[in-house]
Scaffold this motif. Structure first.
Motif, PDB file in Angstrom:
ATOM      1  N   GLN A  44     -24.473  22.020 -34.528  1.00  0.00           N
ATOM      2  CA  GLN A  44     -25.423  21.097 -35.150  1.00  0.00           C
ATOM      3  C   GLN A  44     -26.409  20.547 -34.124  1.00  0.00           C
ATOM      4  OE1 GLN A  44     -25.529  20.603 -38.574  1.00  0.00           O
ATOM      5  NE2 GLN A  44     -27.528  19.758 -38.002  1.00  0.00           N
ATOM      6  N   THR A  45     -25.919  20.348 -32.904  1.00  0.00           N
ATOM      7  CA  THR A  45     -26.795  19.893 -31.832  1.00  0.00           C
ATOM      8  C   THR A  45     -27.935  20.878 -31.614  1.00  0.00           C
ATOM      9  OG1 THR A  45     -25.092  18.630 -30.661  1.00  0.00           O
ATOM     10  CG2 THR A  45     -26.912  19.478 -29.341  1.00  0.00           C
ATOM     11  N   VAL A  46     -27.600  22.164 -31.592  1.00  0.00           N
ATOM     12  CA  VAL A  46     -28.624  23.199 -31.402  1.00  0.00           C
ATOM     13  C   VAL A  46     -29.578  23.221 -32.590  1.00  0.00           C
ATOM     14  CG1 VAL A  46     -29.039  25.667 -31.082  1.00  0.00           C
ATOM     15  CG2 VAL A  46     -27.098  24.576 -29.939  1.00  0.00           C
ATOM     16  N   ASP A  47     -29.019  23.150 -33.809  1.00  0.00           N
ATOM     17  CA  ASP A  47     -29.854  23.140 -35.009  1.00  0.00           C
ATOM     18  C   ASP A  47     -30.852  21.970 -34.984  1.00  0.00           C
ATOM     19  OD1 ASP A  47     -29.243  25.359 -36.527  1.00  0.00           O
ATOM     20  OD2 ASP A  47     -28.627  24.228 -38.282  1.00  0.00           O
ATOM     21  N   ASP A  48     -30.331  20.794 -34.668  1.00  0.00           N
ATOM     22  CA  ASP A  48     -31.192  19.600 -34.650  1.00  0.00           C
ATOM     23  C   ASP A  48     -32.266  19.710 -33.581  1.00  0.00           C
ATOM     24  OD1 ASP A  48     -29.633  18.598 -36.676  1.00  0.00           O
ATOM     25  OD2 ASP A  48     -28.473  17.246 -35.397  1.00  0.00           O
ATOM     26  N   ALA A  49     -31.884  20.236 -32.419  1.00  0.00           N
ATOM     27  CA  ALA A  49     -32.854  20.380 -31.331  1.00  0.00           C
ATOM     28  C   ALA A  49     -33.946  21.378 -31.717  1.00  0.00           C
ATOM     29  CB  ALA A  49     -32.144  20.830 -30.058  1.00  0.00           C
ATOM     30  N   LEU A  50     -33.550  22.489 -32.332  1.00  0.00           N
ATOM     31  CA  LEU A  50     -34.536  23.490 -32.743  1.00  0.00           C
ATOM     32  C   LEU A  50     -35.470  22.941 -33.821  1.00  0.00           C
ATOM     33  CD1 LEU A  50     -32.290  26.686 -32.809  1.00  0.00           C
ATOM     34  CD2 LEU A  50     -34.248  26.290 -31.304  1.00  0.00           C
ATOM     35  N   ALA A  51     -34.920  22.164 -34.741  1.00  0.00           N
ATOM     36  CA  ALA A  51     -35.759  21.560 -35.777  1.00  0.00           C
ATOM     37  C   ALA A  51     -36.831  20.676 -35.150  1.00  0.00           C
ATOM     38  CB  ALA A  51     -34.901  20.754 -36.751  1.00  0.00           C
ATOM     39  N   ALA A  52     -36.436  19.905 -34.144  1.00  0.00           N
ATOM     40  CA  ALA A  52     -37.393  19.030 -33.462  1.00  0.00           C
ATOM     41  C   ALA A  52     -38.410  19.838 -32.664  1.00  0.00           C
ATOM     42  CB  ALA A  52     -36.643  18.070 -32.539  1.00  0.00           C
ATOM     43  N   ILE A  53     -37.957  20.903 -32.034  1.00  0.00           N
ATOM     44  CA  ILE A  53     -38.848  21.756 -31.242  1.00  0.00           C
ATOM     45  C   ILE A  53     -39.912  22.396 -32.123  1.00  0.00           C
ATOM     46  CG2 ILE A  53     -38.927  23.945 -29.973  1.00  0.00           C
ATOM     47  CD1 ILE A  53     -36.133  23.098 -28.796  1.00  0.00           C
ATOM     48  N   TYR A  54     -39.486  22.937 -33.252  1.00  0.00           N
ATOM     49  CA  TYR A  54     -40.437  23.601 -34.144  1.00  0.00           C
ATOM     50  C   TYR A  54     -41.353  22.594 -34.837  1.00  0.00           C
ATOM     51  CZ  TYR A  54     -38.548  28.307 -33.586  1.00  0.00           C
ATOM     52  OH  TYR A  54     -38.177  29.525 -33.068  1.00  0.00           O
ATOM     53  N   GLN A  55     -40.844  21.396 -35.071  1.00  0.00           N
ATOM     54  CA  GLN A  55     -41.687  20.366 -35.659  1.00  0.00           C
ATOM     55  C   GLN A  55     -42.804  19.958 -34.689  1.00  0.00           C
ATOM     56  OE1 GLN A  55     -39.676  16.705 -36.719  1.00  0.00           O
ATOM     57  NE2 GLN A  55     -41.288  16.119 -38.132  1.00  0.00           N
TER      58      GLN A  55
ATOM     59  N   TYR B  39     -38.322  29.683 -37.857  1.00  0.00           N
ATOM     60  CA  TYR B  39     -37.090  28.899 -37.746  1.00  0.00           C
ATOM     61  C   TYR B  39     -36.460  28.646 -39.107  1.00  0.00           C
ATOM     62  CZ  TYR B  39     -34.034  24.873 -37.403  1.00  0.00           C
ATOM     63  OH  TYR B  39     -32.968  24.029 -37.526  1.00  0.00           O
ATOM     64  N   LEU B  40     -35.164  28.904 -39.181  1.00  0.00           N
ATOM     65  CA  LEU B  40     -34.349  28.527 -40.329  1.00  0.00           C
ATOM     66  C   LEU B  40     -33.063  27.909 -39.801  1.00  0.00           C
ATOM     67  CD1 LEU B  40     -34.529  31.570 -42.803  1.00  0.00           C
ATOM     68  CD2 LEU B  40     -35.519  29.296 -43.141  1.00  0.00           C
ATOM     69  N   PRO B  41     -32.631  26.750 -40.332  1.00  0.00           N
ATOM     70  CA  PRO B  41     -31.357  26.179 -39.889  1.00  0.00           C
ATOM     71  C   PRO B  41     -30.206  27.109 -40.237  1.00  0.00           C
ATOM     72  CG  PRO B  41     -32.213  25.001 -41.792  1.00  0.00           C
ATOM     73  CD  PRO B  41     -33.286  25.932 -41.352  1.00  0.00           C
ATOM     74  N   MET B  42     -29.067  26.837 -39.632  1.00  0.00           N
ATOM     75  CA  MET B  42     -27.939  27.766 -39.657  1.00  0.00           C
ATOM     76  C   MET B  42     -27.540  28.217 -41.064  1.00  0.00           C
ATOM     77  SD  MET B  42     -24.363  27.425 -37.599  1.00  0.00           S
ATOM     78  CE  MET B  42     -23.874  25.902 -38.383  1.00  0.00           C
ATOM     79  N   THR B  43     -27.367  27.322 -41.989  1.00  0.00           N
ATOM     80  CA  THR B  43     -26.893  27.686 -43.330  1.00  0.00           C
ATOM     81  C   THR B  43     -27.885  28.601 -44.035  1.00  0.00           C
ATOM     82  OG1 THR B  43     -25.683  25.595 -43.505  1.00  0.00           O
ATOM     83  CG2 THR B  43     -26.107  26.795 -45.537  1.00  0.00           C
ATOM     84  N   GLU B  44     -29.171  28.238 -44.010  1.00  0.00           N
ATOM     85  CA  GLU B  44     -30.193  29.059 -44.658  1.00  0.00           C
ATOM     86  C   GLU B  44     -30.327  30.405 -43.972  1.00  0.00           C
ATOM     87  OE1 GLU B  44     -33.963  27.073 -45.324  1.00  0.00           O
ATOM     88  OE2 GLU B  44     -32.940  25.130 -45.303  1.00  0.00           O
ATOM     89  N   SER B  45     -30.223  30.397 -42.660  1.00  0.00           N
ATOM     90  CA  SER B  45     -30.337  31.625 -41.880  1.00  0.00           C
ATOM     91  C   SER B  45     -29.226  32.602 -42.237  1.00  0.00           C
ATOM     92  CB  SER B  45     -30.281  31.291 -40.388  1.00  0.00           C
ATOM     93  OG  SER B  45     -30.184  32.452 -39.605  1.00  0.00           O
TER      94      SER B  45
END
Length: 349
Positions: free
Chosen positions: A293-304, A321-327
């Motif tokens: 989740q840490t990686v997911d959250d960091a990637l979401a912020a990076i892409y934002q 970018y797609l978060p883990m579940t959607e990916s």
């Protein structure tokens, strides 16, 4: 404003509060992380995508992430034996395609591992012919196979190269049952090996990429190494997101002419085959979900934030970018669809 001890302490406390989310998130990951990739090359697109992502994550989380090009088998082994989060894997669709094709050392990433977030797409997967080839279109190839001509296709077995070849055989079967037997593989290794098969006259078509092969498309017609594009497998929606200038002398408009629907390789009677080469992370199945989740959250912020998109587009990657579940859901769907094509060709007509 006068700087008193009270105002200084208040400012320091405010800064600490603002820093807490990132600091707390970074604590979920080890200080040093090894990002193994499913490629042995430090000059290919897998390493390039990994380097862009690793740099952004390192900066965001304040951890050290080292990209290690070990190849698919070793990458799966490395991430499979490390549940502490010190080893993460980055690869693309080959990770499940190789398993579908039964390549040794390539386990099912959806069974013994956790498929993580999607990162980017390389839209450059392509098929090329010599400039003096009689094949001007993919229809020419299919019709030649239907008339009994053997068409030799240079591929690297068990992955991205082979899925387009499989789709071509599927289209040949649909065009004229039995003609798929005239679409034959020339099994090679790296891109340079596939190119050499064409230069030596051992292959009529090769799997290549826009990035690696566009330079040969610029050569004069009488050059032994001169090639031209015949088919690009990326979806038009993905290609439309790329730079209008394209790559080299191949503009985005040029690319769209080689992609569906302008260039049609049928998957079904009503649908064209397309393939977007998508890069994503893979985790040890017992890794702490909080770390994922840490990686997911960091990637979401990076892409934002948007900086990573600019870097990717400059390197002709399409940010995706797609978060883990959607990916995982999207990639399972791709795995099942391509698996059906592979199985259908094993069955007698």
């Amino acid at each position: 404003m006068k700087l008193t001890r009270r105002t200084i302490l208040a400012a320091a406390c405010s800064a600490a509060v603002l820093a807490q989310p990132m600091a707390a998130a970074a604590q979920d990951l080890p200080r040093n992380v090894r990002l193994v990739i499913g490629s042995n090359s430090t000059g290919g697109d897998t390493y390039q995508a990994a380097a862009i992502v690793a740099e952004a994550l390192s900066e965001r989380l304040g951890v050290n992430i080292k990209v290690d090009a070990v190849g698919p088998s070793e990458a799966f082994k490395a991430v499979g034996r490390d549940k502490r989060g010190t080893t993460i894997m980055l690869h693309h669709d080959q990770s499940y395609l190789a398993n579908l094709y039964g390549v040794p050392g390539n386990p099912d990433p959806f069974e013994g591992y956790v498929v993580g977030p999607s990162l980017t797409i390389n839209p450059g997967n392509a098929y090329l012919v010599p400039k003096n080839s009689p094949y001007q279109t993919m229809d020419d190839v299919l019709n030649a196979a239907a008339e009994g001509t053997r068409v030799r296709v240079a591929i690297q077995p068990g992955g991205v190269s082979e899925i387009g070849y499989t789709a071509l055989r599927n289209a040949a079967r649909m065009n004229a049952a039995g003609s798929e037997e005239n679409i034959v593989p020339v099994n090679t290794g790296s891109q340079s090996d596939k190119n050499q098969a064409m230069f030596d006259g051992l292959a009529d078509i090769i799997n290549g990429s826009i990035q690696a092969n566009e330079q040969f498309a610029q050569l004069p017609d009488d050059d032994q190494k001169a090639m031209r594009f015949l088919w690009i497998t990326a979806t038009p929606e993905v290609l439309q997101q790329g730079p209008e200038a394209g790559v080299g002398n191949l503009t985005r408009a040029d690319m769209l002419q080689y992609a569906a629907p302008q260039t049609s390789v049928k998957l079904t009677e009503t649908e064209d085959f397309t393939f977007d080469k998508r890069f994503f992370l893979i985790y040890n199945k017992d890794m702490d979900p909080a770390q994922m989740q840490t990686v997911d959250d960091a990637l979401a912020a990076i892409y934002q934030k948007g900086d990573i998109q600019k870097r990717m587009l400059e390197a002709f990657f399409i940010p995706a970018y797609l978060p883990m579940t959607e990916s995982a859901e999207l990639l399972k769907g791709k795995r099942d669809a391509y698996g059906a094509i592979i199985e259908a060709l094993k069955a007698p007509q």
